[in-house]
Design a protein around this motif. Sequence first.
Motif, short mmCIF file in Angstrom:
data_model
loop_
_atom_site.label_atom_id
_atom_site.label_comp_id
_atom_site.label_asym_id
_atom_site.label_seq_id
_atom_site.Cartn_x
_atom_site.Cartn_y
_atom_site.Cartn_z
N PRO A 22 27.65 -9.43 22.96
CA PRO A 22 28.47 -8.26 22.21
C PRO A 22 27.67 -7.35 21.43
N GLU A 23 26.60 -7.65 20.77
CA GLU A 23 26.01 -6.95 20.00
C GLU A 23 25.19 -6.00 20.86
N GLU A 64 25.88 -2.60 34.59
CA GLU A 64 26.71 -3.36 34.07
C GLU A 64 27.04 -4.72 35.04
N LYS A 94 18.17 -1.97 24.78
CA LYS A 94 17.81 -1.45 23.44
C LYS A 94 17.01 -0.41 23.56
N ASN A 107 27.79 6.56 25.36
CA ASN A 107 28.54 7.38 24.76
C ASN A 107 28.09 8.73 24.25
N MET A 122 25.94 -5.13 23.93
CA MET A 122 26.61 -4.24 24.84
C MET A 122 27.11 -2.96 23.98
N ARG A 123 27.39 -3.41 22.62
CA ARG A 123 27.81 -2.30 21.67
C ARG A 123 26.83 -1.13 21.56
N LEU A 124 25.56 -1.60 21.77
CA LEU A 124 24.47 -0.85 21.57
C LEU A 124 24.38 0.06 22.87
N TRP A 125 24.65 -0.52 24.22
CA TRP A 125 24.63 -0.10 25.33
C TRP A 125 25.61 1.04 25.33
N GLU A 126 27.03 0.63 24.71
CA GLU A 126 28.09 1.71 25.00
C GLU A 126 27.79 2.50 24.18
N HIS A 127 27.28 2.39 23.01
CA HIS A 127 26.96 3.69 21.92
C HIS A 127 25.94 4.67 22.86
N ARG A 135 20.34 8.25 22.27
CA ARG A 135 20.90 8.43 21.12
C ARG A 135 20.14 9.46 20.77
#
Length: 182
Positions: free
Chosen positions: A89-90, A25, A52, A100, A92-97, A59
Motif C-alpha cells: 500500500p505504501e 500495474e 520509488k 498524478n 502504490m501510494r508513491l506510484w499513484e502520487h 514528482r
Amino acid sequence: MALEFTTSYVTDSIAIFRQYKKLSEAALAQVSDEHLLTALDDESNSLAIIIKHMAGNMRSRWTDFLTTDGEKPDRNRDSEFEGPPATRPELMRLWEHGWNCLFTALEPLNDVDLGRTVTIRSEAHSVMQAINRQVAHYSYHCGQIVFLAKHLESESWKCLTVPRKQSDDFNRRVRAGEASQR
C-alpha cells in the motif's frame, strides 16, 4: 499503442502514459508482496526501487512543469535507489502520487503548448521534447517492471499481451471483431 484515433500529440502522449501505467500495474498485481523487494543481484533494482525512482522522477519533472526546472532542488535521486517503502500500500501510494503529478501537468495542455520552453537540469527543452524524454524513460522502466515481475512469478505468470503461439488466433479474432485490443 493509442486506444483511439487521434492527431493530437498531447492526447496521444497521455494515452501512451496511461497504457504503460496500466501494463505495469497488471504486472505488479501478479507479484507477491515478498517479490516486490526482490532484486536479481546486488547491481539490480527491485520492483519497489524502480517504482520509488519513477515516482521521484515524476514528482520532480511534472510538478510546476511549465514554470520550474524539471530537476527540483529538493530531489535526492540517489536516495530513490535505497530504502523503498516496505508495504505494497505504501509503495502504490508513491506510484499513484507520481502518476498524478504527470497527469495533472499534461491534461490541461494542448498542442499549441508543445513549442513552449521548459528546463530539465538547466537545459532548454520544448514541451514536446520533455514529453518524449519522459515517454522513453518511463517505458524503459515499465519494461523492467514487466520483465522482473514475469521472471519472479515465472510458472504462475499470466501473459499481459498476446500469448506465445496464439498470434494467428488473436489476429483472426481481431479481424472478425471478436477481440478487443489489449
